[in-house]
Write an enzyme that holds these catalytic residues in place. Structure first.
Site, mmCIF file in Angstrom:
data_model
loop_
_atom_site.group_PDB
_atom_site.id
_atom_site.type_symbol
_atom_site.label_atom_id
_atom_site.label_comp_id
_atom_site.label_asym_id
_atom_site.label_seq_id
_atom_site.Cartn_x
_atom_site.Cartn_y
_atom_site.Cartn_z
ATOM 1 N N GLU A 264 -3.487 -5.440 -40.665
ATOM 2 C CA GLU A 264 -2.292 -4.872 -40.020
ATOM 3 C C GLU A 264 -2.659 -4.353 -38.624
ATOM 4 O O GLU A 264 -1.934 -4.576 -37.649
ATOM 5 C CB GLU A 264 -1.720 -3.746 -40.891
ATOM 6 N N ARG A 290 9.529 -11.021 -4.622
ATOM 7 C CA ARG A 290 10.311 -9.879 -4.152
ATOM 8 C C ARG A 290 9.821 -9.440 -2.769
ATOM 9 O O ARG A 290 8.618 -9.297 -2.545
ATOM 10 C CB ARG A 290 10.136 -8.725 -5.156
ATOM 11 N N GLY A 361 10.272 -2.088 -9.625
ATOM 12 C CA GLY A 361 11.277 -1.173 -9.078
ATOM 13 C C GLY A 361 12.397 -0.927 -10.082
ATOM 14 O O GLY A 361 12.162 -0.957 -11.297
#
Ligand SMILES: Cc1cc2nc3c(=O)[nH]c(=O)nc-3n(C[C@H](O)[C@H](O)[C@H](O)COP(=O)(O)OP(=O)(O)OC[C@H]3O[C@@H](n4cnc5c(N)ncnc54)[C@H](O)[C@@H]3O)c2cc1C
Length: 399
Positions: A264, A290, A361
């Site tokens: 797990e 960007r 951003g």
């Protein structure tokens, strides 16, 4: 507000693998990579188009479980005799990696297939395997695991749910909370005390059919992330189960739990690593596209240094986690090393995702942007499968 005109850049096809910039991985054979391609296609066709709806609903429909079963995703390491594909943990890892790379945090297939099924495989009787595994592999039965209680999850020894022997049955009373697949589940692998005086040595496991009288599902809990996977409270009021629902021996639950928690915790590390790799690739692409102050965001030294730090941590983590996967397939991964993998990757994941979100951003804070979901979904990794404080305890005990 954006400094740019027009729309924010969106990597059209989702995060790529960018593997050319990382050391080649050596743990997978060609059949694992072939399977990876089929999982990738399945995720693109059957998961991504519907994912936002499932997040909205707080649960995924049964139909996609059945499709995942038919695609061989749910039974990767369940033997063919019990309806699975008879693969190894590498196949399980491939599924978890491909879901993580697309920031898919639900349905909780890994809990069903790679956490609950192994308990039955390793500790179940032949009749239990025949009853549950084929339907789990096909998606007809959805499984959950009930350890945590409202009074506490870290201190498993203190569970208060009881199972009292009464003739040929056990009678179960108590409650659980935060149970993944708790709403959709048809069966819960339940942790209960059969001898409360004995502490950890008085714990047993039961495979409980959720249609039994006295079993009640509570609310589908509203979460910060992992929204496409249902998480519920469960209540047991005099639930009578036949004694053959006991998994492993009476009072043998603690040993089974300690054995299975290794896988797990490794699964959480596998998910964390694939998530940060995808997040880095996605953020490199986003910041290159960007623009701010007449240049790409990527070209600010701050951006490049942050991403360089992330790339270095990710490379180091990848080598460690791949080694852990290998050790686990060989049956050699110990509890301490699994705890280290879970602790380190999930702490690193939180740092990296936070920086990646920052570099997006304001768009990074919008749910429709994958980085926002990844950031929110990752938070629970430091809490479940044993909190990171418990991981530190386990590691420290061996020092
Ligand atoms: C989305 C989600 C899904 C989950 N799915 C499941 C599931 O399917 N099945 C299931 O059984 N459980 C599930 N859990 C529960 C999860 O495993 C527990 O939340 C976790 O084990 C912590 O238990 P707790 O919440 O009771 O916190 P507590 O045990 O109350 O701990 C509170 C804080 O104390 C710290 N702490 C506790 N003990 C120590 C110690 N000895 N030393 C230092 N610090 C300590 C903890 O680290 C934590 O920071 C899920 C939880 C979430 C949020």
């Amino acid at each position: 507000m954006s400094q740019n005109s027009g729309q924010p850049p969106r990597p059209a096809a989702g995060p790529g693998h960018n593997s050319g910039q990382r050391l080649p991985r050596t743990i997978f054979a060609p059949e694992h990579e072939q399977f990876r391609d089929s999982v990738r296609r399945f995720v693109a066709a059957e998961v991504l188009p519907h994912y936002a709806d499932w997040e909205e609903a707080g649960v995924a429909p049964r139909e996609v479980w059945l499709k995942a079963g038919a695609a061989g995703i749910l039974g990767t390491s369940i033997p063919e005799d019990y309806g699975g594909s008879g693969g190894d943990f590498y196949f399980d890892s491939v599924v978890v990696e491909e879901l993580s790379r697309r920031f898919i945090a639900g349905p909780a297939w890994e809990l069903h297939s790679y956490i609950v099924a192994p308990y039955i495989l390793r500790h179940g009787t032949e009749a239990q395997k025949r009853r549950w595994l084929p339907k789990m592999a096909s998606g007809e039965v959805i499984a959950s695991i009930g350890m945590t209680e409202p009074g506490g999850g870290s201190d498993l020894k203190a569970v208060r749910t009881t199972a009292v022997r009464d003739g040929g049955d056990y009678v179960i009373n108590g409650s659980k909370t935060f149970i993944t697949n708790g709403i959709a589940g048809d069966m819960v692998l339940l942790v209960a005390k059969t001898d409360p005086k004995l502490g950890a040595k008085g714990i047993s496991l039961f495979l409980v059919d959720t249609s039994l009288p006295g079993y009640r599902k509570g609310r589908n809990l509203k979460k910060v992330g992992n929204k496409a996977s249902d998480t519920a409270e469960l209540f047991f009021d005099d639930v009578r189960v036949p004694a053959d629902c006991l998994l492993g021996g009476e009072n043998d639950g603690w040993r089974c739990l300690m054995t299975e928690l290794v896988q797990e915790r490794l699964l959480v590390a596998v998910r964390a690593m694939a998530t940060v790799e995808a997040a880095l690739d996605e953020t490199v692409e986003y910041t290159r596209l960007r623009k701010a102050f007449g240049q790409s965001v990527f070209d600010f030294q701050n951006t490049r240094f942050k991403l360089a730090d992330a790339a270095a941590e990710i490379q180091v983590g990848r080598i460690f986690v791949d080694r852990c996967i290998q050790l686990h397939v060989e049956g050699q991964l110990d509890a301490r090393t699994a705890a280290m993998a879970k602790l380190w990757t999930t702490e690193m994941q939180q740092r990296v995702l936070d920086e990646c979100l920052q570099l997006h951003g304001g768009y990074g804070y919008m749910w429709e942007f994958p980085i926002a979901r990844a950031w929110a979904d990752a938070r629970v990794h430091r809490i479940y499968a044993g909190s990171n404080e418990i991981m530190r305890e386990i590691i420290a005990r061996g020092l």
